[in-house]
Design an enzyme around this catalytic site. Structure first.
Site, PDB file in Angstrom:
ATOM      1  N   ASN A   1     -12.308  -3.629   0.254  1.00  0.00           N
ATOM      2  CA  ASN A   1     -13.250  -2.968   1.156  1.00  0.00           C
ATOM      3  C   ASN A   1     -13.352  -3.513   2.573  1.00  0.00           C
ATOM      4  O   ASN A   1     -14.378  -3.342   3.220  1.00  0.00           O
ATOM      5  CB  ASN A   1     -14.638  -2.971   0.519  1.00  0.00           C
ATOM      6  CG  ASN A   1     -14.766  -1.844  -0.488  1.00  0.00           C
ATOM      7  OD1 ASN A   1     -14.427  -0.696  -0.198  1.00  0.00           O
ATOM      8  ND2 ASN A   1     -15.226  -2.152  -1.694  1.00  0.00           N
TER       9      ASN A   1
ATOM     10  N   CYS B   1      -7.659   1.409  -4.769  1.00  0.00           N
ATOM     11  CA  CYS B   1      -8.783   1.908  -3.972  1.00  0.00           C
ATOM     12  C   CYS B   1      -8.937   0.964  -2.786  1.00  0.00           C
ATOM     13  O   CYS B   1      -8.639  -0.228  -2.901  1.00  0.00           O
ATOM     14  CB  CYS B   1     -10.051   1.894  -4.831  1.00  0.00           C
ATOM     15  SG  CYS B   1     -11.548   2.415  -3.972  1.00  0.00           S
TER      16      CYS B   1
ATOM     17  N   ASP C   1     -13.517   8.122  -0.292  1.00  0.00           N
ATOM     18  CA  ASP C   1     -14.934   8.071  -0.677  1.00  0.00           C
ATOM     19  C   ASP C   1     -15.620   9.392  -0.359  1.00  0.00           C
ATOM     20  O   ASP C   1     -16.782   9.587  -0.721  1.00  0.00           O
ATOM     21  CB  ASP C   1     -15.655   6.932   0.057  1.00  0.00           C
ATOM     22  CG  ASP C   1     -15.501   5.616  -0.681  1.00  0.00           C
ATOM     23  OD1 ASP C   1     -15.062   5.629  -1.846  1.00  0.00           O
ATOM     24  OD2 ASP C   1     -15.810   4.561  -0.088  1.00  0.00           O
TER      25      ASP C   1
ATOM     26  N   GLY D   1     -12.309   3.871  -0.508  1.00  0.00           N
ATOM     27  CA  GLY D   1     -11.689   5.189  -0.655  1.00  0.00           C
ATOM     28  C   GLY D   1     -10.188   5.024  -0.547  1.00  0.00           C
ATOM     29  O   GLY D   1      -9.588   4.162  -1.185  1.00  0.00           O
TER      30      GLY D   1
ATOM     31  N   TRP E   1     -14.643  -2.216 -12.549  1.00  0.00           N
ATOM     32  CA  TRP E   1     -14.305  -2.355 -11.124  1.00  0.00           C
ATOM     33  C   TRP E   1     -14.088  -3.821 -10.759  1.00  0.00           C
ATOM     34  O   TRP E   1     -14.833  -4.689 -11.175  1.00  0.00           O
ATOM     35  CB  TRP E   1     -15.472  -1.785 -10.335  1.00  0.00           C
ATOM     36  CG  TRP E   1     -15.386  -1.764  -8.841  1.00  0.00           C
ATOM     37  CD1 TRP E   1     -14.957  -0.727  -8.070  1.00  0.00           C
ATOM     38  CD2 TRP E   1     -15.805  -2.781  -7.920  1.00  0.00           C
ATOM     39  NE1 TRP E   1     -15.070  -1.040  -6.739  1.00  0.00           N
ATOM     40  CE2 TRP E   1     -15.588  -2.306  -6.617  1.00  0.00           C
ATOM     41  CE3 TRP E   1     -16.328  -4.065  -8.074  1.00  0.00           C
ATOM     42  CZ2 TRP E   1     -15.882  -3.039  -5.474  1.00  0.00           C
ATOM     43  CZ3 TRP E   1     -16.616  -4.808  -6.930  1.00  0.00           C
ATOM     44  CH2 TRP E   1     -16.401  -4.293  -5.646  1.00  0.00           C
TER      45      TRP E   1
ATOM     46  N   LYS F   1     -10.382  -0.424 -11.809  1.00  0.00           N
ATOM     47  CA  LYS F   1     -10.363   0.115 -10.448  1.00  0.00           C
ATOM     48  C   LYS F   1     -10.298  -1.083  -9.506  1.00  0.00           C
ATOM     49  O   LYS F   1     -11.203  -1.921  -9.498  1.00  0.00           O
ATOM     50  CB  LYS F   1     -11.621   0.942 -10.195  1.00  0.00           C
ATOM     51  CG  LYS F   1     -11.736   1.469  -8.779  1.00  0.00           C
ATOM     52  CD  LYS F   1     -12.934   2.402  -8.661  1.00  0.00           C
ATOM     53  CE  LYS F   1     -13.253   2.782  -7.243  1.00  0.00           C
ATOM     54  NZ  LYS F   1     -14.517   3.532  -7.142  1.00  0.00           N
ATOM     55  N   TRP F   2      -9.240  -1.174  -8.760  1.00  0.00           N
ATOM     56  CA  TRP F   2      -8.969  -2.342  -7.896  1.00  0.00           C
ATOM     57  C   TRP F   2      -9.322  -1.977  -6.465  1.00  0.00           C
ATOM     58  O   TRP F   2      -8.596  -1.237  -5.806  1.00  0.00           O
ATOM     59  CB  TRP F   2      -7.491  -2.700  -7.998  1.00  0.00           C
ATOM     60  CG  TRP F   2      -7.054  -3.900  -7.231  1.00  0.00           C
ATOM     61  CD1 TRP F   2      -7.166  -4.122  -5.898  1.00  0.00           C
ATOM     62  CD2 TRP F   2      -6.406  -5.053  -7.769  1.00  0.00           C
ATOM     63  NE1 TRP F   2      -6.621  -5.331  -5.559  1.00  0.00           N
ATOM     64  CE2 TRP F   2      -6.140  -5.928  -6.692  1.00  0.00           C
ATOM     65  CE3 TRP F   2      -5.991  -5.443  -9.055  1.00  0.00           C
ATOM     66  CZ2 TRP F   2      -5.491  -7.149  -6.871  1.00  0.00           C
ATOM     67  CZ3 TRP F   2      -5.351  -6.652  -9.216  1.00  0.00           C
ATOM     68  CH2 TRP F   2      -5.112  -7.498  -8.134  1.00  0.00           C
ATOM     69  N   ASP F   3     -10.422  -2.510  -5.979  1.00  0.00           N
ATOM     70  CA  ASP F   3     -10.920  -2.098  -4.665  1.00  0.00           C
ATOM     71  C   ASP F   3     -10.546  -3.125  -3.578  1.00  0.00           C
ATOM     72  O   ASP F   3     -10.125  -4.249  -3.880  1.00  0.00           O
ATOM     73  CB  ASP F   3     -12.443  -1.931  -4.739  1.00  0.00           C
ATOM     74  CG  ASP F   3     -12.940  -0.809  -3.838  1.00  0.00           C
ATOM     75  OD1 ASP F   3     -12.276  -0.529  -2.827  1.00  0.00           O
ATOM     76  OD2 ASP F   3     -13.996  -0.225  -4.138  1.00  0.00           O
TER      77      ASP F   3
END
Ligand code: GLA
Length: 729
Positions: free
Chosen positions: A484, A530, A552, A533, A415, A480-482
């Site tokens: 937030n 991402c 999410d 979510g 991540w 996984k490229w988030d």
């Protein structure tokens, strides 16, 4: 596919399934004549254009000979259906492009200069864009602003075997001085009627893409994001459906934009009930300066046309996204079953606990293990770590974890949240101007993090260098490229005051630039998008990331709505979907829903009972057997909408029509009683065995009579995953 008739001055774009006609009038403006099902010819443009306006054309006063005159060709400039409306003059519908010149004028009127027809579609520099495989042609029309040396190139692409159009503009400054762009939308589409309903997908965290239907109203209606990302709040996918249209009947026109930032879809109806649609980068907080000989290219808008209802519009988008958008080289291949550590342990793990997760994840069929948040910097909670991309060796021996994973014949993923920083991180402490902020204003913090200034190439470089160190040192197969938080204080100290209106768009360009540099360097890595979510579920992200974490919310009932609605505009294969530990339904149900996506798990696998492991392994077997042919490369049919009925029905059929999966989920137990549910997409002449009642029927029977559900009892949330296989009779 694209022709121009010099005599009639009519352009015709067609693939023999749809037609788009444009008339070049004597005033050198582009009038829209027709967009709809294939129409072999329009011999007389006036027959259409004069019906749109009352017969009088617009008058103007000629200063030279002091006379009132009529525009050539009886052009009625305020109500003609146009390809590119003007600003600051008689047309009040909302021009897609507004400029401000050095002399302060904002009158923006573009007139035709010349055109050419290109094979294929022209790639955009530094931005995601549609692709062609010798299956597209592009009309490129050059227009010039009436009084300034500013030009627009209008690009309009049509695909040979898909009812898809792609539109965008390029604005080119050949003035001696800079020009400001106040609005740079990507398209205009004028339609001669407003009898549509507008479907759009608003929402929030854990409730993305909620289905909303509004009538097209008189005046203005907008669907927008100004959050800096495509957002949870609205999705850039919207569609118009004729008032009586259904899943399989009636005209439906879908819109999306290959972009991940602020957008504005806008409709305006005039008193003739013409519908004027514009779409592009949100012009709120947008002001772009182009120097002499520079240009600005707008993102591409994609339009999907169907005269056969919503499903065909969706299927056009699905095929386009899979074949003409996603650049991931293994897109058509099988996607591994993913196990994600997040909901199982959050930040709380050790090397040993992760190794034991991997072992148990393997037992339920996982093929890719993803270590989520918490492995880097001083990241034991969400107050610290973002911006410090080095392995927290005190916490986890990443080499051992990866080696163990690969020994188990599983891929390994990790991540990242590259665009963010925590105030406590070393990176922020050493680079206080690396974030978006304006010193005199309070600095908003969200999830204890700031937004890095990705409009600044130096910041992007710093993060790139840090990521490369890890990716060079560890064998990583997936990221996984988030993302937030959203953008609040949109001020960058990397730019002067006159450039602050560019920051939102520059942030998006920074995101794309980091992604594309990493993909170029590590082409084997699969990226999953991402944003808390599904807050950045859009075509811009899909160009780079073949899948995006859908939400999410993994609780199956809410999830089912999110996945169903998402699938109206995006292929199942792009939707990250996991079975989790939520107690509302059985693991089997949760897994069956997740299987209509890119399947995965997210729980503490050490806590699964033998029975639960068996249930999950069974679904994993189905996924392995069917995913590639039926879900990844099949055709999706929306059989029944949970937004409108008591059950969700989704059916996907392999391209060769040999196999199909039908997902049926009941909502309330006292809802409707079912008799027959008709399926779709099967070969009417072939015979199919089904796993529900274990019987074999002819394809036409499933299509016309349907599956008989009336002998069954449907409890709350009862879920069925039915396999259909072609058999010899
Ligand atoms: C976001 C993502 C989750 C998880 C957490 C980690 O909320 O959507 O899946 O990765 O961040 O912090």
């Amino acid at each position: 596919m694209i022709t121009f008739n010099e005599k009639t001055r009519i352009f015709h774009l067609t693939n023999k399934s749809i037609s788009y006609y444009i008339y070049l009038n004597q005033e050198q403006r582009l009038e829209k004549l027709y967009f709809g099902p294939y129409l072999s010819e329009i011999s007389n443009a006036d027959a259409i254009r004069k019906a749109n306006v009352d017969n009088n054309s617009t008058q103007f006063y000629d200063d030279k000979d002091h006379q009132e005159k009529t525009f050539l060709d009886q052009f009625k400039s305020n109500y003609a259906l146009l390809e590119l409306s003007s600003h600051g003059v008689i047309d009040k519908r909302g021009a897609p492009i507004i400029l401000r010149y050095k002399d302060g004028s904002r009158i923006t009127e573009f007139l035709y200069v010349e055109h050419r027809i290109n094979q294929g579609i022209l790639p955009l520099k530094d931005m995601p864009h549609a692709l062609d495989h010798d299956d597209a042609e592009t009309l490129e029309i050059l227009l010039k602003e009436r009084n300034h040396n500013v030009y627009v190139k209008y690009f309009l692409t049509i695909y040979k075997d898909k009812d898809i159009l792609v539109k965008n503009f390029e604005i080119i400054n050949h003035e001696k001085e800079e020009v400001q762009i106040e609005r740079a939308f990507s398209m205009q589409l004028d339609l001669p009627c407003m009898d549509y309903r507008l479907v759009h997908f608003s929402g929030r965290w854990a409730k993305e893409r909620d289905y909303k239907v509004n009538d097209i109203v008189d005046g203005v209606q907008e669907v927008t994001s100004n959050y800096g990302r495509s957002s949870h709040e609205e999705n850039p996918f919207v569609y118009l459906m004729e008032k009586n249209a259904t899943m399989n009947h009636g005209e439906v026109i879908g819109f999306n934009m290959i972009y991940s930032g602020n957008f504005k879809w806008r409709s305006f109806t005039d008193y003739f009930h013409n519908l004027h649609i514009t779409y592009g980068i949100n012009d709120e907080d947008f002001l772009w300066v182009i120097n002499p000989n520079e240009s600005f290219v707008t993102p591409q808008c994609v339009i999907s046309y169907s005269s056969k209802g919503v499903d065909k519009m969706s299927q056009n988008f699905h095929a386009f996204i899979k074949e003409n958008l996603i650049t991931y080289p293994y897109e058509k291949d099988y996607k591994p079953i993913l196990f994600n550590s997040w909901e199982g342990c959050y930040f709380d793990f050790t090397t040993d606990s992760i190794v034991s997760y991997i072992d148990d994840a393997k037992k339920i069929g996982s093929e890719l293990f993803v270590l989520d948040d918490g492995w880097f910097g001083r990241r034991d909670n969400d107050y610290d770590g973002l911006g410090d991309w080095y392995v927290n060796e005190k916490k986890v021996d990443l080499h051992r974890v990866i080696e163990h994973c690969h020994k188990q014949n599983m891929k390994f993923g990790i991540w990242f949240e590259p665009e963010m920083v925590n105030p406590l991180s070393d990176y922020y402490q050493n680079n206080p101007h690396c974030i978006l902020k304006e010193d005199n204003n309070p600095l908003t913090i969200a999830r204890h993090q700031f937004h890095l200034d990705f409009s600044n190439p130096k910041v992007v470089d710093d993060i790139y260098e840090q990521m490369v160190k890890i990716l060079d040192a560890y064998e990583i197969d997936y990221i996984k490229w988030d993302y937030n938080r959203v953008v609040y204080e949109t001020y960058s100290y990397a730019f002067g005051k006159e450039r602050q209106g560019e920051i939102y768009h520059r942030l998006v360009l920074g995101y794309y630039s980091l992604l594309s540099r990493l993909i170029e360097r590590y082409p084997h890595i699969m990226f999953e998008g991402c944003a808390s979510g599904g807050g950045r579920f859009d075509l811009g992200t899909l160009y780079y990331c073949p899948q995006i974490w859908c939400s999410d919310e993994s609780d199956p009932i809410q999830r089912m709505f999110i996945q169903y609605n998402t699938s109206l505009g995006y292929p199942l294969s792009t939707m990250g979907a996991h079975a989790n530990a939520n107690p509302i339904t059985s693991y089997q149900t949760k897994a069956q829903i997740a299987l209509f996506g890119t399947y995965g798990y997210e729980m503490n696998p050490n806590r699964l009972s033998e029975k639960e492991m068996e249930e999950l392994s069974e679904v994993a077997k189905i996924y392995k057997e069917y995913h590639q042919s039926v879900i990844e490369n099949g055709t999706l049919y929306h059989i029944s909408s949970p937004n409108e009925t008591n059950f969700l029905g989704l059916q996907s059929v392999s391209k060769d029509q040999s196999t199909s999966l039908f997902l049926f989920m009941n909502l309330l137990k006292d809802g409707d009683r079912y008799r027959f549910v008709r399926l779709q997409g099967l070969d009417p002449e072939a015979y199919y065995w089904n796993s529900y009642d274990q019987q074999t029927f002819k394809g036409e029977y499933y299509l016309k009579v349907g599956m008989n559900f009336s002998r069954d009892w449907f409890d709350e949330f009862r879920c069925l995953l039915i396999e259909l296989k072609r058999v010899e009779n």
